[in-house]
Motif scaffolding. Sequence first.
Motif, PDB file in Angstrom:
ATOM      1  N   ALA A   1       0.835  -1.165  -0.016  1.00  0.00           N
ATOM      2  CA  ALA A   1       0.096  -0.062  -0.080  1.00  0.00           C
ATOM      3  C   ALA A   1       0.908   1.212   0.020  1.00  0.00           C
ATOM      4  O   ALA A   1       2.111   1.305   0.442  1.00  0.00           O
ATOM      5  N   LEU A   2       0.418   2.159  -0.659  1.00  0.00           N
ATOM      6  CA  LEU A   2       1.112   3.537  -0.463  1.00  0.00           C
ATOM      7  C   LEU A   2       0.235   4.437   0.601  1.00  0.00           C
ATOM      8  O   LEU A   2      -0.864   4.470   0.359  1.00  0.00           O
ATOM      9  N   VAL A   3       1.079   4.808   1.481  1.00  0.00           N
ATOM     10  CA  VAL A   3       0.498   5.634   2.636  1.00  0.00           C
ATOM     11  C   VAL A   3       0.978   7.249   2.452  1.00  0.00           C
ATOM     12  O   VAL A   3       2.090   7.193   2.177  1.00  0.00           O
ATOM     13  N   ILE A   4      -0.217   7.905   2.343  1.00  0.00           N
ATOM     14  CA  ILE A   4       0.218   9.386   1.855  1.00  0.00           C
ATOM     15  C   ILE A   4      -0.182  10.171   3.068  1.00  0.00           C
ATOM     16  O   ILE A   4      -1.125  10.173   3.660  1.00  0.00           O
ATOM     17  N   ALA A   5       0.726  11.027   3.396  1.00  0.00           N
ATOM     18  CA  ALA A   5       0.704  11.775   4.640  1.00  0.00           C
ATOM     19  C   ALA A   5       0.416  13.256   4.224  1.00  0.00           C
ATOM     20  O   ALA A   5       0.630  13.669   2.902  1.00  0.00           O
ATOM     21  N   SER A   6       0.084  14.105   5.065  1.00  0.00           N
ATOM     22  CA  SER A   6       0.021  15.735   4.909  1.00  0.00           C
ATOM     23  C   SER A   6       1.375  16.258   4.602  1.00  0.00           C
ATOM     24  O   SER A   6       2.344  15.757   4.767  1.00  0.00           O
ATOM     25  N   PRO A   7       1.279  17.311   3.980  1.00  0.00           N
ATOM     26  CA  PRO A   7       2.624  17.938   3.603  1.00  0.00           C
ATOM     27  C   PRO A   7       3.304  18.358   4.840  1.00  0.00           C
ATOM     28  O   PRO A   7       4.536  18.402   4.686  1.00  0.00           O
ATOM     29  N   TRP A   8       2.724  18.544   5.751  1.00  0.00           N
ATOM     30  CA  TRP A   8       3.510  18.752   6.969  1.00  0.00           C
ATOM     31  C   TRP A   8       3.383  17.527   8.202  1.00  0.00           C
ATOM     32  O   TRP A   8       4.189  17.590   9.173  1.00  0.00           O
ATOM     33  N   GLY A   9       3.350  16.543   7.540  1.00  0.00           N
ATOM     34  CA  GLY A   9       3.411  15.214   8.238  1.00  0.00           C
ATOM     35  C   GLY A   9       4.487  14.363   7.916  1.00  0.00           C
ATOM     36  O   GLY A   9       5.298  14.656   6.996  1.00  0.00           O
TER      37      GLY A   9
ATOM     38  N   PRO B   1      13.170   1.118  -1.166  1.00  0.00           N
ATOM     39  CA  PRO B   1      14.280   1.670  -0.636  1.00  0.00           C
ATOM     40  C   PRO B   1      14.103   3.263  -0.620  1.00  0.00           C
ATOM     41  O   PRO B   1      14.835   4.038   0.238  1.00  0.00           O
ATOM     42  N   GLU B   2      13.383   3.743  -1.445  1.00  0.00           N
ATOM     43  CA  GLU B   2      13.058   5.309  -1.547  1.00  0.00           C
ATOM     44  C   GLU B   2      11.827   5.758  -1.245  1.00  0.00           C
ATOM     45  O   GLU B   2      10.811   4.796  -1.064  1.00  0.00           O
TER      46      GLU B   2
ATOM     47  N   VAL C   1       4.998   6.575   1.531  1.00  0.00           N
ATOM     48  CA  VAL C   1       5.931   5.370   1.453  1.00  0.00           C
ATOM     49  C   VAL C   1       5.078   4.300   1.293  1.00  0.00           C
ATOM     50  O   VAL C   1       3.974   4.147   1.311  1.00  0.00           O
ATOM     51  N   LEU C   2       5.760   3.180   0.693  1.00  0.00           N
ATOM     52  CA  LEU C   2       5.206   2.101   0.275  1.00  0.00           C
ATOM     53  C   LEU C   2       5.393   1.094   1.646  1.00  0.00           C
ATOM     54  O   LEU C   2       6.373   1.077   2.026  1.00  0.00           O
ATOM     55  N   VAL C   3       4.215   0.516   1.935  1.00  0.00           N
ATOM     56  CA  VAL C   3       4.397  -0.642   3.202  1.00  0.00           C
ATOM     57  C   VAL C   3       3.760  -1.670   2.940  1.00  0.00           C
ATOM     58  O   VAL C   3       2.864  -1.709   1.900  1.00  0.00           O
ATOM     59  N   ALA C   4       3.914  -2.785   3.486  1.00  0.00           N
ATOM     60  CA  ALA C   4       3.391  -4.118   3.533  1.00  0.00           C
ATOM     61  C   ALA C   4       2.125  -4.257   4.355  1.00  0.00           C
ATOM     62  O   ALA C   4       2.485  -4.076   5.503  1.00  0.00           O
TER      63      ALA C   4
END
Length: 102
Positions: free
Chosen positions: A38-46, A62-63, A69-72
Amino acid sequence: MKFAAPDVALMLTAMVVVLCSPVLPLLMQERPQVGDVALVIASPWGDAAWIADKAGVQEVAPERAPLGVLVALETSQSVAQLYAHGAWLVVDGERVLELCAI
């Protein structure tokens, strides 16, 4: 040059459609399941990496992107935990990997 109200509304609608078109396919997907990436998308200040760490999920790439971020997803509660710790969106990472050709 004057614009009538219907013309302005049409132009604004067209602008919104064009600006949102890259994001809409990601939002229209099914929720990722256990075992998926899954791709976890945070706020610009998070901090998406901090959110993933607090939710107890492992990063798999790795990036990192500036806002995600990509997570399992390891448990059925992983997505709920990510949202509880501040994730804005949790979308199918496999689809993102295909689009980015990683």
